[in-house]
Design a protein around this motif. Structure first.
Motif, PDB file in Angstrom:
ATOM      1  N   GLU A   1       8.448  -8.140   5.931  1.00 54.25           N
ATOM      2  CA  GLU A   1       8.287  -6.689   5.969  1.00 54.25           C
ATOM      3  C   GLU A   1       7.262  -6.278   7.027  1.00 54.25           C
ATOM      4  O   GLU A   1       6.059  -6.289   6.790  1.00 54.25           O
ATOM      5  CB  GLU A   1       7.857  -6.176   4.586  1.00 54.25           C
TER       6      GLU A   1
ATOM      7  N   SER B   1       4.336   0.528   5.209  1.00 57.70           N
ATOM      8  CA  SER B   1       3.753   0.948   3.921  1.00 57.70           C
ATOM      9  C   SER B   1       4.155   0.010   2.793  1.00 57.70           C
ATOM     10  O   SER B   1       3.519  -0.009   1.740  1.00 57.70           O
ATOM     11  CB  SER B   1       4.199   2.374   3.592  1.00 57.70           C
ATOM     12  N   LEU B   2       5.218  -0.785   3.012  1.00 56.58           N
ATOM     13  CA  LEU B   2       5.678  -1.719   1.983  1.00 56.58           C
ATOM     14  C   LEU B   2       5.115  -3.129   2.174  1.00 56.58           C
ATOM     15  O   LEU B   2       5.314  -3.994   1.322  1.00 56.58           O
ATOM     16  CB  LEU B   2       7.211  -1.785   1.985  1.00 56.58           C
ATOM     17  N   SER B   3       4.440  -3.374   3.304  1.00 57.37           N
ATOM     18  CA  SER B   3       3.901  -4.715   3.574  1.00 57.37           C
ATOM     19  C   SER B   3       2.750  -5.035   2.632  1.00 57.37           C
ATOM     20  O   SER B   3       2.008  -4.142   2.182  1.00 57.37           O
ATOM     21  CB  SER B   3       3.414  -4.799   5.019  1.00 57.37           C
ATOM     22  N   ASP B   4       2.602  -6.332   2.349  1.00 49.66           N
ATOM     23  CA  ASP B   4       1.476  -6.802   1.537  1.00 49.66           C
ATOM     24  C   ASP B   4       0.628  -7.747   2.385  1.00 49.66           C
ATOM     25  O   ASP B   4       0.834  -8.956   2.363  1.00 49.66           O
ATOM     26  CB  ASP B   4       1.993  -7.522   0.292  1.00 49.66           C
TER      27      ASP B   4
ATOM     28  N   LYS C   1       6.875  -8.231   0.942  1.00 48.77           N
ATOM     29  CA  LYS C   1       6.820  -6.847   0.487  1.00 48.77           C
ATOM     30  C   LYS C   1       5.877  -6.748  -0.712  1.00 48.77           C
ATOM     31  O   LYS C   1       5.692  -7.708  -1.452  1.00 48.77           O
ATOM     32  CB  LYS C   1       8.216  -6.381   0.050  1.00 48.77           C
ATOM     33  N   ARG C   2       5.309  -5.577  -0.880  1.00 46.51           N
ATOM     34  CA  ARG C   2       4.554  -5.343  -2.109  1.00 46.51           C
ATOM     35  C   ARG C   2       5.524  -5.444  -3.286  1.00 46.51           C
ATOM     36  O   ARG C   2       6.634  -4.919  -3.229  1.00 46.51           O
ATOM     37  CB  ARG C   2       3.908  -3.957  -2.081  1.00 46.51           C
ATOM     38  N   SER C   3       5.116  -6.146  -4.322  1.00 42.23           N
ATOM     39  CA  SER C   3       6.024  -6.397  -5.437  1.00 42.23           C
ATOM     40  C   SER C   3       5.324  -6.176  -6.759  1.00 42.23           C
ATOM     41  O   SER C   3       4.127  -6.471  -6.911  1.00 42.23           O
ATOM     42  CB  SER C   3       6.545  -7.840  -5.365  1.00 42.23           C
TER      43      SER C   3
END
Length: 539
Positions: A310, A336-339, A429-431
């Protein structure tokens, strides 16, 4: 620069003696055997298609009518007639009330004109004519020389050289020539074909075959090896004893980043390697039996890193050799979805070491299984059944490919993590999901619940299966770090925080009466789970 060049060559193979010469280029003489690499012949894929199955009629205005061809004739007006007529042994067709019309040797586009002229000689202008070539003469052609299956093959006189060679199994690599193919008629050469021209430009002059023609594929005379920064290494056939490097490059297109090339020659048992700038390709000749290796100085000072997952940027990044992980992460466009806290680094060299370790343990396990003795007949029967199960496990385990992950700890100084060529940086991705796999009643993925423990998540999956090894429960953190949890000992249990994005892997028990085999298989299962993130069932 020359010292670095020598070091690079030393890494390429075993060198018994090295002599660095002088001049406008670096010359290195190597005594001993050269390195070998499996390569394909240029043009080899040409006959991996399906030319031989193509039986379509191909119209050619230049085709000359031959005995046995079929001509469609339609007359209307004062006289009506319609038929498909075969050109007889004298080269004629016969139309009632018109007579014979000689068509042998007439060009295909002139058939209608010739027929119309004969008809008008009888009916003047009150009869209209339409005539065209309907079908070609069936023929047989001998295919000989450097093909896999020489013989006599049927076809049409309009078929191409490619179709007949394909029917003969294609050109035999190392024996047949792609550049010297002759069409013989009455023992005389009618045409010579170079298939490399077809491969380069897509041009192939159609030949009109006659019954009894011979297609002779010549013997391979001159060839070179092409290696390095090209789309794929090939053995390239030369049209003469030697050609300029530039001509070779027209066929075997090097990659855009190529800056130099090497020519390897053998003289008196010594291997001579000469290095040239790419601009010298117009004046450097390469001869039969030599090797040309295209290379890039750019790649010696830079390396390519893959960026996956991501993020909002390119999937590959070219960085200077010696670049560190911290500097590369600063160049990645996170979404914005990256972790960013769970970034993962994978390295090919680490994956190879993990694979070697697993293979070594599997070999030890195999030797232990095959050498274990039995004291009774009943025990021998049990050992045999168990050995079969263990050998099946070894086969399955040997097919697992470790990922080569380098765990990035929170307190690590990422500026000290130097990247290598082929490294892969993965941005998760943020999960809000926790995955539970392995020996549980219902493996699944669940939404994260604050305060839930490992036992809580396993309980929500229906608890452990009867095959579960509760002493080997693995909590894989979202950054790849692995923690071991012993659920079998209530007194030694320690609370582990399960975070969003974590995974829980429950390994299986090893059902064996041999303590050493049980220990070995358990260790291998653990290595596979950690290295490849796979829960493999033993037996």
């Amino acid at each position: 620069m020359k010292k670095l060049w020598v070091i690079w060559l030393l890494a390429m193979g075993e060198l018994l003696s090295v002599d660095v010469g002088h001049g406008s280029m670096d010359t290195i003489t190597i005594k001993g055997s050269g390195t070998t690499q499996e390569v394909r012949y240029y043009g080899e894929s040409l006959f991996e298609g399906n030319f031989k199955e193509n039986r379509q009629l191909r119209y050619s205005a230049d085709y000359l009518v031959n005995i046995g061809d079929t001509v469609s004739v339609k007359l209307w007006g004062a006289y009506e007639y319609q038929s498909s007529l075969t050109v007889d042994s004298k080269g004629n067709i016969f139309i009632p009330k018109v007579g014979t019309i000689h068509l042998l040797g007439v060009r295909s586009e002139s058939i209608a004109t010739r027929v119309k002229k004969s008809v008008q000689g009888v009916f003047n202008n009150n009869v209209f004519v339409y005539a065209h070539l309907e079908n070609f003469q069936p023929i047989s052609v001998f295919v000989a020389g450097g093909v896999r299956q020489p013989g006599l093959y049927e076809g049409l006189s309009s078929d191409s050289i490619l179709q007949f060679i394909d029917k003969a199994g294609g050109i035999e690599n190392g024996e047949g020539s792609y550049r010297e193919i002759q069409l013989l008629r009455a023992n005389r050469v009618v045409k010579t074909v170079d298939l490399y021209q077809f491969l380069l430009q897509g041009r192939l002059t159609m030949s009109q075959f006659k019954n009894g023609d011979v297609l002779q594929v010549g013997k391979l005379q001159n060839s070179i090896r092409v290696e390095g920064e090209v789309r794929r290494p090939v053995i390239f056939e030369l049209p003469a004893d030697s050609v300029m490097v530039d001509e070779v490059m027209q066929y075997v297109v090097p990659k855009p980043n190529v800056t130099h090339f090497m020519v390897t020659r053998w003289q008196n048992g010594y291997q001579s390697v000469q290095r040239y700038d790419l601009t010298e390709r117009y004046r450097v000749a390469i001869q039969n039996g030599e090797t040309i290796h295209f290379m890039s100085d750019y790649l010696q000072d830079n390396l390519i890193v893959k960026i996956e997952g991501e993020h909002g940027g390119l999937n590959t990044m070219t960085v200077q050799k010696g670049a560190n992980l911290e500097s590369v992460l600063q160049q990645i466009s996170f979404t914005s979805l990256s972790d960013p806290q769970a970034v993962q680094l994978y390295r090919k060299s680490i994956a190879q070491k993990q694979k070697q370790l697993i293979q070594a343990n599997l070999k030890d396990l195999e030797a232990r299984v095959l050498t274990t003795g039995s004291s009774t007949t009943e025990e021998a029967k049990i050992r045999k059944e168990e050995s079969s199960l263990v050998l099946d496990f070894i086969k399955r385990a040997s097919e697992v490919e470790p990922k080569g992950q380098i765990i990035i700890n929170e307190s690590s100084d990422l500026s000290q993590v130097i990247l290598e060529a082929g490294d892969t940086i993965y941005i998760p991705k943020r999960s809000q999901v926790v995955v539970v796999e392995g020996e549980v009643s219902l493996p699944n993925a669940q939404t994260h619940v604050e305060g839930y423990t490992v036992d809580d998540y396993i309980e929500s999956c229906g608890s452990y299966s009867p095959r579960a090894n509760q002493e080997k429960v693995l909590l894989v953190k979202k950054n790849g770090r692995v923690l071991t949890y012993d659920a079998s000992n209530w007194w030694r249990k320690k609370s582990m925080r399960v975070e969003p994005g974590d995974s829980i892997l429950v390994l299986g028990k090893v059902d064996s009466k041999n303590i050493q085999i049980t220990s070995s298989v358990t260790q291998i299962l653990y290595q596979i789970a950690v290295g490849a993130a796979v829960v493999l069932r033993a037996f």
